[in-house]
Design a protein around this motif. Structure first.
Motif: not given
Length: 559
Positions: A272-284
């Motif tokens: 769960s992401v709230y007013s934040s960030k996920i940065l993923n360089y590969g596949t998901m």
């Protein structure tokens, strides 16, 4: 001469072994690490290199450092110890294939807090054996711990068979080469990264919840950077990450572009992401294997960015478990919004399998890899539903597209093209005559694109007790150009609540239209709306429908 040299070497080795002793802390009130009286046997561990130190008193106390110390191994079991390093470094360099240089809670409950200094170690275990519970807290601006001690690239074991807590607080840093959590099926692990510049770094792979359960909270500007992350590896395992902050200061970054970020490999995983960030360089992959579940909730003010392809409800090659991405704009009146950016590299895609769902409650999905060109969202039997804006081509191959909203915006807007094959479905809910607010529709109107290719099924449902009038008009698809028709609605759509005439109009932006609602199903070419309650023709409509009347003849329900 050769025998004498060998004898000297054996003697030196024996002396080194003798000097590598076990020292146990004996002062429950705390004290100075370098005070010989605080140890049994009396002495200062590590002065002549090596030694193992143990803290086993059933008490809470503080140990202060007045120098640099280096030991082979540290054991904290049954104690709650705070180490104030006084600005010094503390090294633990025991090297063994099977043992750890640090063990917190090996058999019992134990806690270790590090303040004001740096720790360098090899392998670390917290909560090693069944019924144990270990806790490690790093707190403060001048605090760090690294297990990347040498080229052997060491790591951390959180909850090998017991329970574990790891807290990185108030600008502290923790670096390690690899790791795992909740290895045992009964193990429970909690990890907190709290505060601006609080930093958890994993250089390689971290297996989060091998068989047990793990909860990670990244809050208030905390930062987690990891090479490869796999969540919930085995069946019945569970892993949860909550990322909460403001203005994207709080972040999870999965760094390796050649690796896969698995959110629910065979167990249950949630982010769960709230007013934040996920940065993923590969596949998901979300819900990678059959029987797994994976959930990604992206709330208002958040940004989730993936460079490579994303699979929901399986891998990129095959269907798997039950996966879902929810894009949730908690306050649509706020301009902050929510953004999901998958596949920013050319040639990538989002694939949604039969047990996969992307649900939008406002917000934006962007799959553009350059200005004016975008990748595709491919529904391989999966579901895309809700309202919001999608900057991607949508290919509906046997899946379901369902514009909907519980509130007042029932429009799903696609800024590129939409295609629907023979096995696919478009679902429309009609609860009133007002577009946007009362009935759902698909909008594909970008001037440079806006192409819609139709086949497959139209599925209409009347909701909220609404019954249309005959002359009501519903624009269910707005597009620049439409080719094809629904296979079950070429000129008329018949369903459980009645029927509509359907028109495909390429001369208008309102390209697919439902109208002429009727509840009479016995004569599909002549809707019941043309009869009064006595089964007589309404003369006001007779001229309009004379040709249909002659073709249909009298309704079988009329005498």
């Amino acid at each position: 001469m050769k025998r004498r040299i060998i004898a000297i070497l054996v003697l030196l080795a024996s002396n080194c072994f003798v000097f590598a002793e076990d020292y146990t802390w004996n002062n429950s009130a705390g004290g100075t690490f370098g005070d010989a009286n605080n140890w049994t046997p009396q002495g200062v561990p590590g002065l002549d290199g090596g030694d193992i130190v143990r803290f086993t008193l059933p008490a809470a106390y503080t140990v202060t450092f007045d120098n640099y110390f280096s030991n082979d191994a540290l054991y904290v079991d049954g104690s709650n110890v705070t180490m104030d390093l006084g600005g010094y470094n503390y090294s633990l360099d025991y090297l063994s294939e099977y043992d750890r240089s640090v063990n917190i809670g090996q058999y019992d409950r134990a806690g270790l807090t590090i303040n004001n200094g740096n720790v360098y170690s090899r392998e670390v275990s917290i909560g090693q054996y069944s019924d144990s519970a270990g806790s490690l807290t790093l707190s403060g601006t001048n605090v760090s711990w690294t297990t990347m001690y040498d080229e052997n690239w060491h790591g951390i074991w959180l909850g090998e068979d017991g329970d574990a807590n790891l807290a990185i607080l108030d600008n502290a840093k923790f670096y390690h080469g690899h790791g795992l959590s909740a290895f045992g099926s009964e193990s429970n692990v909690q990890i907190d990264v709290n505060g601006i510049n609080s930093y958890w770094y994993v250089d390689g792979q971290f297996d989060m919840s091998v068989s047990g359960g793990t909860t990670v909270n990244i809050t208030n500007g905390g930062f987690m950077e990891i090479g490869k992350l796999t969540m919930a590896l085995y069946p019945n395992s569970s892993a949860e990450i909550n990322i909460t902050g403001q203005s994207h200061q709080t972040e999870l970054q999965v760094r390796n572009s050649w690796e896969n970020f698995s959110l629910g490999q065979s167990g249950k995983a949630e982010i769960s992401v709230y007013s934040s960030k996920i940065l993923n360089y590969g596949t998901m992959t979300i819900a990678e294997n059959t029987g797994s579940t994976g959930l990604l909730d992206i709330h208002e003010g958040s940004w989730v960015d993936c460079a490579n392809s994303v699979a929901v409800g399986g891998t990129l090659e095959k269907a798997g478990g039950t996966g879902q991405i929810n894009i949730i704009d908690d306050n649509p009146e706020d301009s902050t919004g929510v953004n999901f950016t998958p596949t920013w590299l050319q040639g990538q895609y989002v694939k949604v399998w039969p047990n996969g769902t992307i649900a939008m409650d406002a917000g934006v999905i962007e799959a553009e890899y350059n200005e004016g060109v975008a990748n595709s969202i491919i529904l391989q039997g999966g579901t895309l539903k809700g309202n919001g804006v999608i900057w991607a081509h949508v290919e509906n191959n046997g899946g379901v597209v369902e514009p909907l909203d519980n509130g007042t915006n029932k429009v799903l807007e696609l800024e590129y093209n939409y295609s629907q094959d023979a096995m696919a479905t478009l679902k429309i809910a009609i609860g009133g005559i007002e577009p946007v607010s009362q009935y759902s529709h698909l909008r594909v109107t970008h001037p440079a694109y806006g192409q819609v290719s139709l086949d497959g099924i139209l599925d209409v449902e009347l909701v909220d007790g609404y019954v249309p009038n005959y002359y009501d008009v519903f624009y269910i698809i707005a597009a620049q150009h439409v080719t094809g028709t629904f296979s079950n609605a070429v000129s008329k759509y018949v369903f459980k609540d009645g029927s509509f005439d359907i028109f495909y109009d390429n001369n208008s932006i309102n390209s697919v239209i439902l109208t002429h609602y009727s509840t009479e199903l016995s004569c599909p070419k002549f809707p019941r709306a043309d009869f009064n309650k006595d089964c007589k023709v309404n003369m006001i409509d007779f001229a309009v429908f004379a040709e249909e009347w002659l073709t249909c003849n009298l309704s079988p329900n009329c005498n």
